[in-house]
Design an enzyme around this catalytic site. Structure first.
Site, mmCIF file in Angstrom:
data_model
loop_
_atom_site.group_PDB
_atom_site.id
_atom_site.type_symbol
_atom_site.label_atom_id
_atom_site.label_comp_id
_atom_site.label_asym_id
_atom_site.label_seq_id
_atom_site.Cartn_x
_atom_site.Cartn_y
_atom_site.Cartn_z
ATOM 1 N N SER A 41 0.975 -1.137 0.141
ATOM 2 C CA SER A 41 0.208 0.111 -0.011
ATOM 3 C C SER A 41 0.716 1.280 0.022
ATOM 4 O O SER A 41 0.408 2.239 -0.406
ATOM 5 C CB SER A 41 -0.946 -0.117 1.137
ATOM 6 O OG SER A 41 -0.048 -0.294 2.388
ATOM 7 N N HIS A 248 -0.851 5.949 6.763
ATOM 8 C CA HIS A 248 -0.359 5.910 5.388
ATOM 9 C C HIS A 248 0.103 7.339 5.066
ATOM 10 O O HIS A 248 -0.662 8.117 5.461
ATOM 11 C CB HIS A 248 -1.435 5.082 4.447
ATOM 12 C CG HIS A 248 -1.372 3.781 4.375
ATOM 13 N ND1 HIS A 248 -2.068 3.133 5.393
ATOM 14 C CD2 HIS A 248 -0.732 2.605 3.712
ATOM 15 C CE1 HIS A 248 -2.054 1.891 5.025
ATOM 16 N NE2 HIS A 248 -1.133 1.563 4.118
#
Length: 267
Positions: A41, A248
């Site tokens: 990711s 993230h």
């Protein structure tokens, strides 16, 4: 005397022109590259928004560092098969097929899911300090014993499929700036999480070096932009409305952090 000055001027101009040509060479070479991006990711760009429709649950963003490289450098060809949730096994089984003998540049970010980044952060948020420290320690033990071999398998697979490619292994940012006033997790939990990320990055750097690959270390460039820092945050904090993006990089983290480090390492 006049001839001497003219000769000096000519040499200076030649030297300057040589320097310009030398600086321009990497960009010219990059324009001929056949670039493939692999990984999880952090490579697909989860948290950076602007996801491509074709990528589905892999959540590949046009703001991710591989896509930014493609936009800015314009290699001869570009393909990203990076995917949210990918492990080293996923890369081997589902992503290496994108490589070929004509591939000249490869990037890969992987390893975090192999040691359970996501589950560790859930434990730390929901179960408290002692459970957090225990979860990170278990992941560190697993990283030491299992991650070097798993990464070596990925890197061997890359080299066998693309023997002439430049390979850049891109690491992870450390999540927290320590020593600041910060709500949420305890200082002990934050420090332990940072310790675990540093271990994964160090193991990855060693494995990349052993394979003859370049390691692109993003840790230093994220300093001042981490969670609990006073600067612009380049990482998403826990987001209860969208858990997927938690921890993230933001679009700014990809463009201001990941991209310049990868661009420099890619040549």
């Amino acid at each position: 005397m006049r001839r001497s000055r003219l000769a000096t001027l000519a040499l200076t101009l030649a030297s300057s022109l040589g320097a310009v040509l030398t600086l321009a060479a990497p960009a010219q070479a990059a324009a001929t590259d056949r670039y493939v991006a692999l990984g999880d990711s952090y490579a697909s760009g989860v948290g950076a928004d602007s996801y491509t429709s074709e990528s589905g649950s892999c959540m590949r963003s046009t703001n991710a560092y591989p896509a930014l490289y493609n936009t800015n450098i314009k290699p001869a060809s570009y393909r990203s098969v990076a995917c949210s949730g990918a492990t080293t096994a996923t890369v081997i089984n589902s992503q290496l097929a994108a490589l070929s003998s004509t591939t000249t540049l490869v990037s890969v970010t992987v390893g975090g899911n192999d040691v359970g980044f996501s589950s560790i952060m859930s434990t730390c948020v929901l179960q408290g300090e002692s459970q957090c420290v225990s979860a990170v320690q278990a992941a560190e033990n697993k990283a030491r014993t299992e991650l070097p071999g798993k990464l070596a398998n990925v890197y061997n697979g890359i080299r066998s499929r693309s023997p002439s490619a430049r390979v850049v292994v891109v690491g992870y940012p450390v999540f927290y700036q320590l020593g600041t006033v910060c709500v949420g997790l305890s200082a002990t939990s934050r420090a332990k999480i940072n310790e675990g990320i540093n271990l994964v990055d160090d193991i990855t750097r060693s494995a990349a070096s052993a394979a003859g690959f370049t390691f692109a270390d993003v840790r230093s460039i994220f300093i001042g932009h981490q969670l609990c820092s006073y600067g612009e945050k380049w990482l998403h904090a826990l987001n209860y409305l969208n858990l997927t993006v938690s921890y993230h990089p933001t679009a700014a983290g990809q463009s201001g952090g990941y991209y310049p480090v990868f661009r420099s390492a890619a040549g």
